[in-house]
Scaffold this motif. Structure first.
Motif, PDB file in Angstrom:
ATOM      1  N   MET A   1       7.753  -2.125   2.830  1.00 33.74           N
ATOM      2  CA  MET A   1       7.452  -2.142   1.418  1.00 33.74           C
ATOM      3  C   MET A   1       7.484  -0.744   0.808  1.00 33.74           C
ATOM      4  SD  MET A   1       6.641  -5.306   0.204  1.00 33.74           S
ATOM      5  CE  MET A   1       8.313  -5.513   0.679  1.00 33.74           C
ATOM      6  N   VAL A   2       7.411   0.277   1.629  1.00 36.35           N
ATOM      7  CA  VAL A   2       7.454   1.644   1.130  1.00 36.35           C
ATOM      8  C   VAL A   2       8.896   2.101   1.091  1.00 36.35           C
ATOM      9  CG1 VAL A   2       6.692   4.009   1.562  1.00 36.35           C
ATOM     10  CG2 VAL A   2       5.163   2.116   2.048  1.00 36.35           C
TER      11      VAL A   2
ATOM     12  N   PRO B   1      11.358   0.332 -10.032  1.00 33.56           N
ATOM     13  CA  PRO B   1      10.195  -0.390 -10.559  1.00 33.56           C
ATOM     14  C   PRO B   1       9.668  -1.384  -9.527  1.00 33.56           C
ATOM     15  CG  PRO B   1      12.192  -1.349 -11.442  1.00 33.56           C
ATOM     16  CD  PRO B   1      12.613  -0.165 -10.596  1.00 33.56           C
ATOM     17  N   PRO B   2       8.410  -1.799  -9.668  1.00 33.58           N
ATOM     18  CA  PRO B   2       7.849  -2.749  -8.708  1.00 33.58           C
ATOM     19  C   PRO B   2       8.653  -4.046  -8.683  1.00 33.58           C
ATOM     20  CG  PRO B   2       6.141  -1.864 -10.130  1.00 33.58           C
ATOM     21  CD  PRO B   2       7.447  -1.394 -10.677  1.00 33.58           C
ATOM     22  N   SER B   3       8.943  -4.520  -7.490  1.00 38.28           N
ATOM     23  CA  SER B   3       9.709  -5.752  -7.350  1.00 38.28           C
ATOM     24  C   SER B   3       8.764  -6.911  -7.064  1.00 38.28           C
ATOM     25  CB  SER B   3      10.731  -5.613  -6.218  1.00 38.28           C
ATOM     26  OG  SER B   3      10.067  -5.543  -4.980  1.00 38.28           O
ATOM     27  N   LEU B   4       9.303  -8.103  -7.138  1.00 37.42           N
ATOM     28  CA  LEU B   4       8.518  -9.291  -6.827  1.00 37.42           C
ATOM     29  C   LEU B   4       8.069  -9.267  -5.370  1.00 37.42           C
ATOM     30  CD1 LEU B   4       7.408 -11.923  -7.921  1.00 37.42           C
ATOM     31  CD2 LEU B   4       9.551 -13.034  -7.297  1.00 37.42           C
ATOM     32  N   ALA B   5       8.848  -8.655  -4.492  1.00 36.84           N
ATOM     33  CA  ALA B   5       8.467  -8.547  -3.073  1.00 36.84           C
ATOM     34  C   ALA B   5       7.188  -7.736  -2.914  1.00 36.84           C
ATOM     35  CB  ALA B   5       9.595  -7.914  -2.275  1.00 36.84           C
ATOM     36  N   ALA B   6       7.048  -6.641  -3.667  1.00 38.21           N
ATOM     37  CA  ALA B   6       5.842  -5.821  -3.579  1.00 38.21           C
ATOM     38  C   ALA B   6       4.624  -6.587  -4.099  1.00 38.21           C
ATOM     39  CB  ALA B   6       6.027  -4.522  -4.356  1.00 38.21           C
ATOM     40  N   VAL B   7       4.798  -7.345  -5.165  1.00 42.54           N
ATOM     41  CA  VAL B   7       3.699  -8.142  -5.713  1.00 42.54           C
ATOM     42  C   VAL B   7       3.280  -9.214  -4.715  1.00 42.54           C
ATOM     43  CG1 VAL B   7       3.046  -9.731  -7.560  1.00 42.54           C
ATOM     44  CG2 VAL B   7       4.365  -7.680  -8.098  1.00 42.54           C
TER      45      VAL B   7
ATOM     46  N   GLN C   1      -1.720  -9.767   1.257  1.00 40.35           N
ATOM     47  CA  GLN C   1      -2.804  -8.966   1.830  1.00 40.35           C
ATOM     48  C   GLN C   1      -4.162  -9.435   1.301  1.00 40.35           C
ATOM     49  OE1 GLN C   1      -1.518  -4.982   0.837  1.00 40.35           O
ATOM     50  NE2 GLN C   1      -0.867  -4.633   2.957  1.00 40.35           N
ATOM     51  N   CYS C   2      -4.245  -9.748   0.014  1.00 36.48           N
ATOM     52  CA  CYS C   2      -5.499 -10.274  -0.555  1.00 36.48           C
ATOM     53  C   CYS C   2      -5.863 -11.602   0.092  1.00 36.48           C
ATOM     54  CB  CYS C   2      -5.372 -10.438  -2.068  1.00 36.48           C
ATOM     55  SG  CYS C   2      -5.248  -8.890  -2.954  1.00 36.48           S
ATOM     56  N   GLY C   3      -4.884 -12.467   0.267  1.00 34.03           N
ATOM     57  CA  GLY C   3      -5.131 -13.760   0.909  1.00 34.03           C
ATOM     58  C   GLY C   3      -5.595 -13.608   2.337  1.00 34.03           C
ATOM     59  N   LEU C   4      -4.986 -12.685   3.087  1.00 31.97           N
ATOM     60  CA  LEU C   4      -5.407 -12.438   4.463  1.00 31.97           C
ATOM     61  C   LEU C   4      -6.843 -11.915   4.502  1.00 31.97           C
ATOM     62  CD1 LEU C   4      -4.620 -12.327   7.469  1.00 31.97           C
ATOM     63  CD2 LEU C   4      -3.844  -9.984   7.052  1.00 31.97           C
ATOM     64  N   GLY C   5      -7.181 -11.053   3.566  1.00 34.63           N
ATOM     65  CA  GLY C   5      -8.558 -10.549   3.487  1.00 34.63           C
ATOM     66  C   GLY C   5      -9.556 -11.667   3.220  1.00 34.63           C
TER      67      GLY C   5
END
Length: 165
Positions: A1-2, A14-20, A26-30
């Motif tokens: 992702m980097v 610019p931020p892509s849909l993959a980064a979002v 990551q939030c879901g895993l948390g």
């Protein structure tokens, strides 16, 4: 992702849909691990075992694994802000320091072109950690002072006319 130097496409600018999607994953895993981590690091409910008394009493009153994990997390959390604020600086300082010697270090100044790059990169982590430990030693007292005397670090202007826009 980097992003990687020289790549034609970047996920971050610019931020892509993959980064979002990666951030949401990551939030879901948390959230999935939240219950397990709370059970693992359960805050102690009883009195803390003391060293005084007989050996048989000490054996009965030993802390559980969960209490030990909670204590480790609690102690590390005292310096969480210092570590968060200085971890990138330690990495950049290490990189700039080694650039001063004029040679490109594998895993530090090179693009990931072969599988050995990952091994070289992982070998740099202890170096970054040592530099971060130096920053922690230098700034831990400042963080403690800010917790003890919060008003000394937050001084608002005397009146609103002193604030420039």
């Amino acid at each position: 992702m980097v992003g990687v130097p020289g790549a034609s496409l970047s996920n971050l600018n610019p931020p892509s849909l993959a980064a979002v999607c990666f951030g949401l994953a990551q939030c879901g895993l948390g959230l999935l691990l939240c219950g397990l981590l709370r059970r693992l690091t359960g805050q102690p409910t009883g009195p803390v075992p003391s060293l005084s008394g007989r050996a048989s009493d000490a054996a009965r009153e030993r802390a559980t694994a969960g209490q030990f994990c909670w204590a480790v997390v609690a102690v590390l959390n005292l310096s969480a802000m210092t570590v968060f604020l200085w971890h990138q600086t330690s990495m950049i300082a290490t990189t700039v320091f080694w650039l001063g010697f004029g040679q490109r270090r594998p895993g530090l100044h090179t693009a990931p072109e072969d599988p050995f790059w990952v091994a070289f990169r992982l070998a740099w982590i202890p170096v970054f950690a040592c530099v971060l430990a130096l920053f922690w030693l230098a700034f831990k007292d400042v963080e403690k002072s800010a917790r003890r005397h919060p008003k000394a670090f937050r001084t608002p202007p005397e009146n609103s006319s002193d604030v420039t826009r």
